[in-house]
Write an enzyme that holds these catalytic residues in place. Structure first.
Site, PDB file in Angstrom:
ATOM      1  CB  SER A   1      35.106  38.933  29.321  1.00  0.00           C
ATOM      2  OG  SER A   1      36.362  38.295  29.181  1.00  0.00           O
TER       3      SER A   1
ATOM      4  CE1 TYR B   1      34.479  38.491  23.879  1.00  0.00           C
ATOM      5  CE2 TYR B   1      36.388  38.698  25.321  1.00  0.00           C
ATOM      6  CZ  TYR B   1      35.130  38.179  25.057  1.00  0.00           C
ATOM      7  OH  TYR B   1      34.526  37.366  25.989  1.00  0.00           O
TER       8      TYR B   1
ATOM      9  CE  LYS C   1      32.250  40.083  26.183  1.00  0.00           C
ATOM     10  NZ  LYS C   1      30.852  39.714  26.531  1.00  0.00           N
TER      11      LYS C   1
END
Length: 268
Positions: free
Chosen positions: A141, A154, A158
């Site tokens: 991401s 998150y 990532k």
């Protein structure tokens, strides 16, 4: 890398970027294993592909966090089509917000978003090294290059996915193994839609920032970028080109970049 005639596995293949990758691979002549926990949606993706490209897709229920499940998926690919040539570590999960995120929630994010990549590579690498070829595509991401406002787990997971992909490329690139890392911003998927609809202010704000910072791309547009990068054997895949500029600004003056991110957060 020409994917025609190759065998590919796509985790998280039941929807979003994953199903778009499956369709793009099949259109270009690859045989694809669609691997996902959602059996019903996985079967639907395979049926749609088979209607257009008979014999090019098969489904298996797969938990990308489980080494045994990944082992079974790779064996299924071998039995259906032959040895795996390309592995798309695309399965991913969102994560809770900030410091209130529990250890269990952190572990889920790390298991799927990072260790799923590690476990898959561990299983694939011996045969790839023996053959002198293989291709690993990690879906990370833009959060893995920058950050994700509203979600520590998150963002961290990532970042780790990007770092692992870099390590793979450095460690095995001279042995015939190719690696690419996908780092998009906003994509029209269920994950983004759920964030925008969240009743948790921080999570919703993070999704709103993603949606407002650049165009929200359709999954098939992202898949096309991935196919182009694989054909060119290019490591970093940026469907949103501005991400590269943001990374440059961050590297040039991180304090200024952090201040700008705080202003962006406050604006929402």
């Amino acid at each position: 890398m020409n994917v025609a005639g190759k065998v590919a596995v796509v985790t998280g293949g039941a929807g979003g970027i994953g199903s778009a990758l499956v369709e793009a691979l099949a259109e270009r002549g690859a045989q694809v294993v669609v691997a996902d926990l959602d059996r019903e949606r996985t079967a639907a993706v395979v049926a749609a592909v088979e209607a257009q490209h008979p014999g090019r897709a098969t489904a298996i229920a797969c938990d990308a966090a489980s080494e045994q499940s990944l082992r079974d998926t790779i064996a299924h690919a071998r039995d259906a089509f032959g040895p795996v040539d390309l592995f798309f570590a695309n399965a991913g999960v969102p994560a809770a917000t900030g410091l209130e995120t529990t250890d269990a929630q952190w572990q889920q994010a790390l298991d799927v978003n990072v260790l799923g990549h590690v476990r898959a590579a561990r299983l694939l690498m011996p045969s790839w090294l023996e053959r002198g070829s293989g291709y690993f595509v990690a879906t990370a991401s833009a959060a893995g290059l920058l950050t994700q406002i509203g979600s520590a787990a998150y963002s961290v997971s990532k970042h780790a996915a990007v770092a692992f992909a870099e390590w793979l490329a450095i460690t095995y690139g001279d042995a015939g193994v190719r690696v690419s890392c996908l780092c998009p911003m906003g994509v029209n998927t269920a994950m983004l839609a759920d964030g925008l609809a969240s009743d948790r202010t921080t999570e919703r704000a993070g999704a709103e920032i993603v949606a407002a910072t650049g165009d929200v791309l359709e999954p098939h547009d992202v898949a096309a970028c991935v196919m182009d990068a694989v054909a060119a054997e290019r490591f970093l895949i940026l469907p949103h080109p501005q991400v590269g500029r943001y990374v440059e600004r961050k590297a040039a003056d991180e304090d200024r970049w952090l201040a700008g991110m705080r202003r962006l957060q406050a604006s929402l």
